[in-house]
Design an enzyme around this catalytic site. Structure first.
Site, PDB file in Angstrom:
ATOM      1  CB  CYS A  60      -0.987  -0.022   1.162  1.00  0.00           C
ATOM      2  SG  CYS A  60      -2.362   1.144   0.941  1.00  0.00           S
ATOM      3  CG  HIS A 119      -3.897  -3.180   3.099  1.00  0.00           C
ATOM      4  ND1 HIS A 119      -2.855  -2.699   3.854  1.00  0.00           N
ATOM      5  CD2 HIS A 119      -4.576  -2.091   2.657  1.00  0.00           C
ATOM      6  CE1 HIS A 119      -2.903  -1.384   3.890  1.00  0.00           C
ATOM      7  NE2 HIS A 119      -3.933  -0.984   3.171  1.00  0.00           N
ATOM      8  CD  GLU A 159      -1.147  -5.486   5.387  1.00  0.00           C
ATOM      9  OE1 GLU A 159      -1.427  -4.365   5.839  1.00  0.00           O
ATOM     10  OE2 GLU A 159      -1.211  -5.761   4.159  1.00  0.00           O
TER      11      GLU A 159
END
Length: 234
Positions: free
Chosen positions: A88, A174, A176
């Site tokens: 990001c 994102h 993660e």
């Protein structure tokens, strides 16, 4: 390996990637910006990860610590040739540090969506043509730096993933994020309210939706993680 991870909040960490690093015996050296960025040190570091955050790339003139972070990225990627992975904001900062451009997105992307692989896309080896992901961004890479290759796009955002110089990788989405990580984000001031502002009533079920999507999202994380390491160890 010793991986320096730059976070922009104690809650916005590497999320679902952390168990993968731990499983394989890698050490994460966490630097939380802005408070710790002045003391960030690349000596003894084998790779750099830069995560997301609410600030924007073009605010570097007003935020001296962000300018310092950009210089650190430039030193790591250009000066030391360290393997890099950005998520990001970390994706946008990489583009900016290497001479690309970042601008407000024509239309923000927020929520569970898909991206589409482009070309060979070695970062996405082993994944379907349109892997799922969680998006939350209001800015985007509007021009990639010279020498960068776009590896994934979406209908709203042309540069969802890119690679530069063989070992500098980044994704706009994102990767993660898992359920526990998003729940942690809700503890950040105004975070949940901002999510509701962007996706309305759908925000009520996003944690359930994210949990249901977790097996597919975990496969994306594993692929990105393994392919990042493969890019500089093969």
């Amino acid at each position: 390996m010793r991986i320096l991870v730059i976070q922009h909040s104690d809650k916005e960490h590497a999320g679902g990637f952390r168990p993968l690093f731990a499983r394989d015996g890698h050490q994460l050296i966490v630097c939380i910006a802005p408070d710790e960025i002045a003391n960030a040190d690349l000596n003894g570091i084998d790779g750099l990860w830069v995560l997301g955050g609410p600030m924007q790339v073009w605010e570097a003139g007003e935020l001296p610590w962000l300018a310092r972070e950009i210089d650190l990225i430039r030193e790591a990627v250009l000066g030391r040739k360290l393997p890099y992975f950005g998520i990001c904001l970390g994706h946008q900062l990489l583009a900016h540090a290497l001479g690309g451009e970042v601008a407000p997105a024509a239309k923000p992307e927020v929520g569970l969506m898909h991206v589409e692989k482009r070309g060979n896309a070695p970062m996405f080896d082993g994944l379907p043509e349109k892997p799922g992901c969680f998006q939350w961004h209001t800015a985007e890479v509007s021009r990639v730096p010279a020498g960068a290759e776009i590896l994934a796009s979406s209908a709203r955002c042309a540069v969802q993933a890119m690679i530069w110089g063989g070992t500098a990788h980044s994704v706009q989405f994102h990767a993660e994020l898992d359920n526990a990580t998003l729940a942690g984000w809700y503890e950040i001031d105004n975070c949940e309210e901002m999510l509701r502002e962007h996706i309305g009533g759908d925000a009520d079920g996003i944690l359930d939706d994210l949990a249901a999507a977790e097996p597919a999202l975990a496969r994306v994380r594993e692929s990105l993680y393994q392919n990042w390491f493969a890019s500089f160890t093969r």
